[in-house]
Design a protein around this motif. Structure first.
Motif, PDB file in Angstrom:
ATOM      1  N   GLU A 419     -51.037   4.574  -6.365  1.00  0.00           N
ATOM      2  CA  GLU A 419     -50.914   5.406  -5.178  1.00  0.00           C
ATOM      3  C   GLU A 419     -52.313   5.768  -4.697  1.00  0.00           C
ATOM      4  O   GLU A 419     -53.205   6.045  -5.504  1.00  0.00           O
ATOM      5  N   PRO A 420     -52.538   5.776  -3.387  1.00  0.00           N
ATOM      6  CA  PRO A 420     -53.875   6.077  -2.865  1.00  0.00           C
ATOM      7  C   PRO A 420     -54.430   7.409  -3.370  1.00  0.00           C
ATOM      8  O   PRO A 420     -55.630   7.516  -3.635  1.00  0.00           O
ATOM      9  N   SER A 421     -53.578   8.415  -3.512  1.00  0.00           N
ATOM     10  CA  SER A 421     -54.058   9.724  -3.964  1.00  0.00           C
ATOM     11  C   SER A 421     -54.621   9.638  -5.383  1.00  0.00           C
ATOM     12  O   SER A 421     -55.706  10.161  -5.665  1.00  0.00           O
ATOM     13  N   TYR A 422     -53.904   8.969  -6.262  1.00  0.00           N
ATOM     14  CA  TYR A 422     -54.371   8.811  -7.647  1.00  0.00           C
ATOM     15  C   TYR A 422     -55.624   7.945  -7.695  1.00  0.00           C
ATOM     16  O   TYR A 422     -56.602   8.254  -8.387  1.00  0.00           O
ATOM     17  N   ALA A 462     -56.847   5.378   3.834  1.00  0.00           N
ATOM     18  CA  ALA A 462     -56.122   6.310   2.980  1.00  0.00           C
ATOM     19  C   ALA A 462     -57.083   7.250   2.267  1.00  0.00           C
ATOM     20  O   ALA A 462     -56.841   8.466   2.173  1.00  0.00           O
ATOM     21  N   GLN A 463     -58.204   6.727   1.763  1.00  0.00           N
ATOM     22  CA  GLN A 463     -59.152   7.565   1.044  1.00  0.00           C
ATOM     23  C   GLN A 463     -59.857   8.554   1.973  1.00  0.00           C
ATOM     24  O   GLN A 463     -60.109   9.707   1.588  1.00  0.00           O
ATOM     25  N   LEU A 464     -60.148   8.142   3.189  1.00  0.00           N
ATOM     26  CA  LEU A 464     -60.777   9.061   4.139  1.00  0.00           C
ATOM     27  C   LEU A 464     -59.818  10.188   4.510  1.00  0.00           C
ATOM     28  O   LEU A 464     -60.216  11.354   4.627  1.00  0.00           O
ATOM     29  N   GLN A 465     -58.556   9.858   4.704  1.00  0.00           N
ATOM     30  CA  GLN A 465     -57.571  10.886   5.036  1.00  0.00           C
ATOM     31  C   GLN A 465     -57.376  11.861   3.880  1.00  0.00           C
ATOM     32  O   GLN A 465     -57.138  13.056   4.097  1.00  0.00           O
ATOM     33  N   ILE A 883     -44.920   3.724  -4.482  1.00  0.00           N
ATOM     34  CA  ILE A 883     -43.872   4.605  -4.973  1.00  0.00           C
ATOM     35  C   ILE A 883     -43.890   4.577  -6.492  1.00  0.00           C
ATOM     36  O   ILE A 883     -44.145   3.560  -7.121  1.00  0.00           O
ATOM     37  N   ARG A 884     -43.601   5.718  -7.120  1.00  0.00           N
ATOM     38  CA  ARG A 884     -43.719   5.824  -8.569  1.00  0.00           C
ATOM     39  C   ARG A 884     -42.890   4.792  -9.299  1.00  0.00           C
ATOM     40  O   ARG A 884     -41.773   4.519  -8.941  1.00  0.00           O
ATOM     41  N   ARG A 885     -43.483   4.289 -10.364  1.00  0.00           N
ATOM     42  CA  ARG A 885     -42.752   3.340 -11.201  1.00  0.00           C
ATOM     43  C   ARG A 885     -41.647   4.075 -11.947  1.00  0.00           C
ATOM     44  O   ARG A 885     -41.799   5.245 -12.278  1.00  0.00           O
TER      45      ARG A 885
END
Length: 885
Positions: A419-422, A462-465, A883-885
Motif C-alpha cells: 500500500e502506498p501509505s506503508y 501517491a507519496q506526494l499526497q 488492498i490488504r492481503r
C-alpha cells in the motif's frame, strides 16, 4: 475530464448529514486513509442516539433511520445479518454498561413503527479477500432489494480497485469525503485551539508552522490535522515535526507521555500484581512477575511486531501473535486465558489500540502501517535488509552475484505489492538512515520514480499526497520528466504539471509546463483544455490561462463537447466571465445544435451564481419541447426548478407517444431524484406496453430491477420461458431473473444449459457461465465452463480472455497463467491484452505482474495512441492502491 473538487459538505457534520438522510436502500461513503470515514459514522451514531433519547414522544422522529455500526469483517464470517448485528453491538457496548446481550430478534424487526435500521458497514477495504468483499456487496444488495427489509445500508471504504463497487445497484449513491481545503484547516485549528489564551495568535503560529515544515498537503487529511493540533497544544513552543513520519513519531511519543499522567503505569502494576497474586509458591510468583514485567518493558517493540504481523496478513488474535514473541512468551505456570487477558490489558491501555470483537485492533489503519514500518526498520541490520528487498541489484555485491549467475537468497519486496501509505513510511525511514544508506536509497528511488513512465508517476503522486519525505528538488525533477514524457498518456502529463505547480517553490515551473501542454496540438483536445483551465486557476496566471482557452475555443479541430467545457472554464475567470456566459447562452439557444449540447450549455450556466435562473429557464424551455435530458437536469436542482423537472419527467415517462428509450431514461431520472416508487410504477407500465423480449422492454425492466428485483423478474419470466427471443436478449432476461430469490432456480437451470451448449456462441456461453458463477451452489460448474473456454485455442481470443478475466474476478488462481500469457501475446488485440493485464492485477498475488504488463502496453511506442491511452486509463482506475492481503 476529471476535475479536482472540494466537497464542503464533508467537512462540517451538520452539512454532512445528507449522507445519512433520504430513503435510498444502499449508499457508499468513499474516502482515503485518515479522511474521516469512521469519525463521521461515529459522530452520526452519537448525535442520532442523543436525538432519539430526547424526542422519544415526537411522532416526527418515528421514521428516523436508527443507526447501528458494524465492521465489514464481522459481517463476512457471519451467515446471517441479525445475529451479526446483535453480537457486534453487544461486544461494543458491553463494557459501557449494557446489562444483557441483545437478541437476534431485536434486529430482525424495525426499530420502531415506520422506521428502519441504518446499518453502517465500516471498513469494507479492510476485508483482506477480494472474493469476500464482492460476496458481501452482493449480499447487501440482495438484502437492500427486499421490499420488506428493515434495513438501509451505508458502506464506508477506501477506494477499491477494479470497479468492485459496480456490484452495487446503479441507483446506489456514492459520496466522497474530499481532503480539507486551506480554509477548512484554518477553521479546524480555530475550533481546536480556541481555549488557548490569545487563540488567534496561536492559530497564526500553528498555520505558519504547518507552512514552514511543508505540511500543507498533509494537513489536508483530517486525521493529520487533528494530530498536528494535538502536538501543538501539548507544547506551543515546540516546532512542528517535519514530514508525515515525523508527525507520527512525535504523536506516538506524546501518547506515551500522556499515559504517564493518566496513571497507566498504576493500571499495569495492578494488572501484573493481580496475575502474580494467584500464585502462592514464591518461585512461581517470581517467574510470573518477571515474565509480565518483561512484556510491559518491551511493549513498544511488541506493538511494532503485532503491526508487522497484521500487515503481513496474520489475522490470528493479537495475544496469540504476541505470545509467540520472546518478550511476551507465556510462562508454563500461567494458563493461557490469564496470560492473554494480561497482554490485552497492556495493549488497550497504551492509547494506540482498542478492543474490537474480543480482540484488539489499532485505532487507525495508518497507525498500524507506521508501527509495521518501525518494525521493518528497527535497527541498522533491518534497514539494510529492507533496502536489499526493496531494491534488489542496487548494491555492488548483488550485481556481482548476478554476473556470476548466483542469487542473493533474499526474497524481494515489490513496491507495487505494498500500500502506498506503508511504502511511504518505509521510504521515509530509509531516507533518514545513518551513513550511506540514505544516499543509496535516494539513488535507488530513481528506479521507482525516475523512469518518466506511467507507473513511476502513480507511485510518486501517491507519496506526494501522503506527505512522504521525498526531497522536493528530486520530486520536481521527476514531475517535470513525467509532464514532458510522450511515454505518459496526455491526462497524466497534465496532472503531473499541476502537481509540479502545487509543489512548494515550483509554481512557475508548473505553470510553464501547463502552458506548453495546453498549446501542444499533438495532445488530445480534452487534456489541452484542462491544462488551460488549471493554469487559469493559478495565482498570477489567470490571464495566460484565459488566452489559451480562447485559442482553444477558436480552434475548429476540437469537438463541440470539448469546446463547451473550455467555455465553462472561461466563464469562471474574472474579467472573462461575460464572454463565457454569452457563448454558453448562444449555444443553449441555437436550434441547429444537438439537444444534449444545448442542455449541457444551459446546465453549465446554472453552475454560475448570477446566471442560475437564466440557465434554468433555458433548460425549462428545452424540456417543454421534449428534452428528457433537460428535465433531468432540472430535477437535480433546488425548488422550484426541481418540481418542474420532476413533473416533466413524470409526463415523459408515462406518455405512450414518447420513444420507449426516452420514457425509460425519464423514469430512471425520477428514481435518481428520489421518486423510486413513481419510477417503478412507470417502468412497469412501459414494460407491459412494449413487445415482450424486445430491447425496449428489457431496457425498462433492467432499470426496474434496480428498484424492485422481484417485480422485474415477474415481468421478464415469459421471455425466459419462451424460445422466440434472440439469444442475447434471452441472456439479458436470465440475468434479471437470477436476481430474484423466487425464480433464481429457474434462471440457474437455463444459464447452465446455455453455458454447457457447445453449439452456442462462445460469447453467450461465457456470459451465461459468468452469471451462473454468482449463484450459490453453481460456482464450480461455472468455473469448469469458463476454464474450458479460456484454454480452448480454437475459441475467439476475446472470449478466451473474457472467460479468464471472469475467473480472476472470482479469485480463481488457475486464471493467472492464462492471463499472463494473453497479456504478453503480441498477436492478440491490444485492448484485449490490456483487459487481461488489468484482470491479472486484480488477482491476489499477481498484482505487480499485472500492473507492469499494463504499464508496458501504455508505454509501448509501437502502439497507436488510442491503445496506449486505453491501457493508461485502465492502470489509472486501479489507482495503485494495495488492498490488504
Amino acid at each position: 475530464m476529471p476535475r479536482r473538487t472540494r466537497a464542503r459538505a464533508t467537512r462540517v457534520p451538520a452539512a454532512a448529514e445528507h449522507v445519512f438522510t433520504g430513503d435510498d436502500p444502499i449508499r457508499v461513503l468513499l474516502a482515503g486513509p485518515g479522511h474521516g470515514k469512521s469519525t463521521l459514522l461515529r459522530q452520526h451514531l452519537l448525535s442520532t442516539s442523543r436525538h432519539l433519547l430526547t424526542t422519544e414522544a415526537d411522532p416526527a422522529s418515528s421514521a428516523l433511520a436508527v443507526p447501528v455500526l458494524i465492521r465489514a469483517g464481522d459481517l463476512v464470517g457471519a451467515p446471517l445479518l441479525a445475529p451479526a448485528l446483535a453480537h457486534a453491538v453487544t461486544e461494543e457496548y458491553g463494557p459501557f454498561g449494557l446489562r444483557e446481550a441483545l437478541t437476534e430478534d431485536f434486529f430482525r424487526r424495525p426499530p420502531r413503527l415506520g422506521a428502519r435500521w441504518m446499518v453502517m458497514v465500516d471498513g469494507l477495504d479492510e476485508v483482506p479477500d477480494r472474493t469476500a468483499r464482492l460476496s458481501l456487496l452482493d449480499r447487501l444488495t440482495r438484502e437492500a432489494g427486499q421490499t420488506d427489509t428493515p434495513y438501509r445500508f451505508l458502506v464506508a471504504t477506501r477506494p477499491l480497485p477494479g470497479g468492485e463497487l459496480d456490484r452495487l445497484p446503479r441507483a446506489a449513491d456514492h459520496f466522497t469525503l474530499e481532503p480539507f481545503t486551506d480554509d477548512d484547516v484554518r477553521t479546524y485549528a480555530h475550533k481546536r485551539l480556541h481555549a488557548l489564551p490569545d487563540a488567534d495568535r496561536h492559530v497564526r503560529t500553528f498555520l505558519n508552522g504547518v507552512r514552514r515544515t511543508r505540511l500543507e498537503e498533509l494537513a489536508r487529511i483530517p486525521l493529520m490535522t487533528a494530530m498536528l493540533c494535538h502536538l501543538y497544544e501539548a507544547d506551543t513552543d515546540r516546532p512542528l515535526p517535519d514530514g508525515r513520519a515525523g508527525v507520527f513519531r512525535s504523536f506516538v511519543e506524546l501518547l506515551y507521555e500522556e499515559n504517564v499522567h493518566k496513571g497507566v503505569s498504576d493500571l499495569h502494576d495492578r494488572a501484573i500484581q493481580t496475575l502474580a497474586g494467584r500464585y502462592q509458591i514464591p518461585a512461581d510468583r517470581r517467574t510470573v512477575e518477571k515474565a509480565a514485567e518483561r512484556a510491559r518493558e518491551h511493549l513498544p517493540v511488541l506493538i511494532d511486531h503485532l503491526a508487522h504481523e497484521r500487515i503481513s496478513g496474520n489475522r490470528a488474535p493479537a495475544t496469540e501473535i504476541l505470545t509467540a514473541h520472546p518478550h511476551a512468551r507465556r510462562p508454563d505456570e500461567v494458563k493461557a486465558p490469564l496470560w492473554d487477558a494480561l497482554l490485552a490489558s497492556l495493549l488497550r491501555s497504551c492509547g494506540l489500540l482498542a478492543g474490537q470483537g474480543g480482540d484488539v485492533e489499532f485505532l487507525h489503519r495508518t497507525l498500524l502501517e507506521y508501527h509495521a514500518a518501525r518494525h521493518a526498520t528497527r535497527d541498522p541490520e533491518a534497514r539494510a535488509l529492507l533496502f536489499d528487498r526493496l531494491f534488489p541489484g542496487q548494491r555492488l555485491r548483488d550485481r556481482l552475484r548476478r554476473a556470476t549467475g548466483r542469487t542473493s537468497g533474499i526474497e524481494p519486496l515489490d513496491p507495487l505489492d505494498l500500500e502506498p501509505s506503508y511504502l511511504g513510511f518505509l521510504l521515509d525511514a530509509l531516507l533518514n538512515s545513518e551513513g550511506h544508506l540514505a544516499t543509496a536509497t535516494l539513488r535507488a528511488m530513481e528506479s521507482l520514480f525516475g523512469s518518466a513512465e506511467i507507473i513511476g508517476y502513480h507511485l510518486l503522486k501517491a507519496q506526494l499526497q501522503l506527505g512522504s519525505s521525498i526531497p522536493r528538488p528530486k520530486a520536481a525533477q521527476w514531475l517535470t520528466a513525467f509532464g514532458n514524457s510522450p511515454a505518459v498518456d496526455d491526462q497524466r502529463r497534465v496532472e503531473a504539471a499541476w502537481d509540479l505547480a502545487e509543489l512548494e517553490g515550483h509554481l512557475d515551473d508548473g505553470a510553464r509546463l501547463l502552458a506548453r501542454l495546453a498549446a501542444d496540438r499533438a495532445l488530445d483536445p480534452d487534456p489541452r483544455s484542462w491544462a488551460a483551465e488549471i493554469l487559469s486557476g493559478l495565482e498570477g496566471y489567470e490571464s495566460a490561462g484565459a488566452t489559451l482557452l480562447l485559442q482553444f475555443i477558436d480552434d475548429p479541430a476540437p469537438s463541440l463537447d470539448s469546446i463547451l467545457i473550455a467555455i465553462r472554464a472561461l466563464a469562471r475567470i474574472e474579467g472573462h466571465g461575460s464572454l463565457g456566459v454569452q457563448l454558453l447562452t448562444e449555444c443553449a439557444m441555437d436550434p441547429g445544435t444537438e439537444d444534449h449540447l444545448r442542455c449541457m450549455a444551459a446546465d453549465f450556466l446554472t453552475e454560475l451564481d448570477e446566471h442560475r435562473e437564466s440557465g434554468a429557464a433555458l433548460l425549462l424551455d428545452l424540456a417543454q419541447y421534449g428534452s428528457v435530458t433537460a428535465a433531468g437536469y432540472l430535477s437535480e436542482m433546488d425548488e422550484p426548478d426541481r418540481e418542474d423537472g420532476v413533473g416533466l419527467l413524470t409526463a415523459f415517462a408515462g406518455d405512450s407517444a414518447t420513444q420507449p428509450n426516452d420514457r425509460a431514461r425519464a423514469a430512471e431520472a425520477l428514481a435518481r431524484a428520489g421518486y423510486q416508487d413513481r419510477a417503478a410504477r412507470l417502468l412497469t407500465e412501459l414494460a407491459r406496453e412494449t413487445l415482450p423480449g424486445s430491447h425496449s422492454q428489457l431496457a425498462a425492466v433492467e432499470r426496474l430491477a434496480e428498484l424492485d428485483a422481484e417485480a422485474a423478474a415477474e415481468l421478464i419470466l415469459p421471455v425466459v420461458t419462451g424460445r422466440s427471443s434472440h439469444p442475447s436478449n434471452r441472456l439479458r432476461a436470465l440475468r434479471l431473473l437470477a436476481r430474484s430469490t423466487t425464480h433464481q432456480g429457474e434462471a440457474a437451470r437455463q444459464l447452465a444449459g446455455i453455458a454447457a451448449d457447445t453449439t452456442a456462441e462462445e460469447s453467450d456461453r461465457v456470459d451465461a457461465a459468468a452469471e451462473l458463477a454468482r449463484l450459490d451452489g453453481h460456482r464450480e460448474e461455472a468455473f469448469g465452463v469458463l476454464l474450458g473456454i479460456a484454454r480452448d485455442g480454437g475459441a475467439p481470443v476475446w472470449d478466451r480472455i473474457t472467460a479468464a478475466s471472469e475467473l480472476a474476478e472470482r479469485r480463481e488462481e488457475r486464471s493467472a497463467e492464462l492471463l499472463s500469457t494473453f497479456a504478453a501475446d503480441p498477436t492478440a488485440p491490444r485492448d484485449a491484452r490490456a483487459m487481461a493485464a488489468r484482470s491479472l492485477a486484480m488477482l491476489d498475488g499477481h498484482r505487480a505482474t499485472g500492473l507492469r504488463l499494463l504499464a508496458a502496453l501504455a508505454n509501448d511506442p509501437r502502439a497507436g495512441k488510442a491503445d496506449r491511452t486505453n491501457a493508461a486509463t485502465s492502470l489509472a482506475t486501479l489507482d495503485l492502491q494495495r488492498i490488504r492481503r
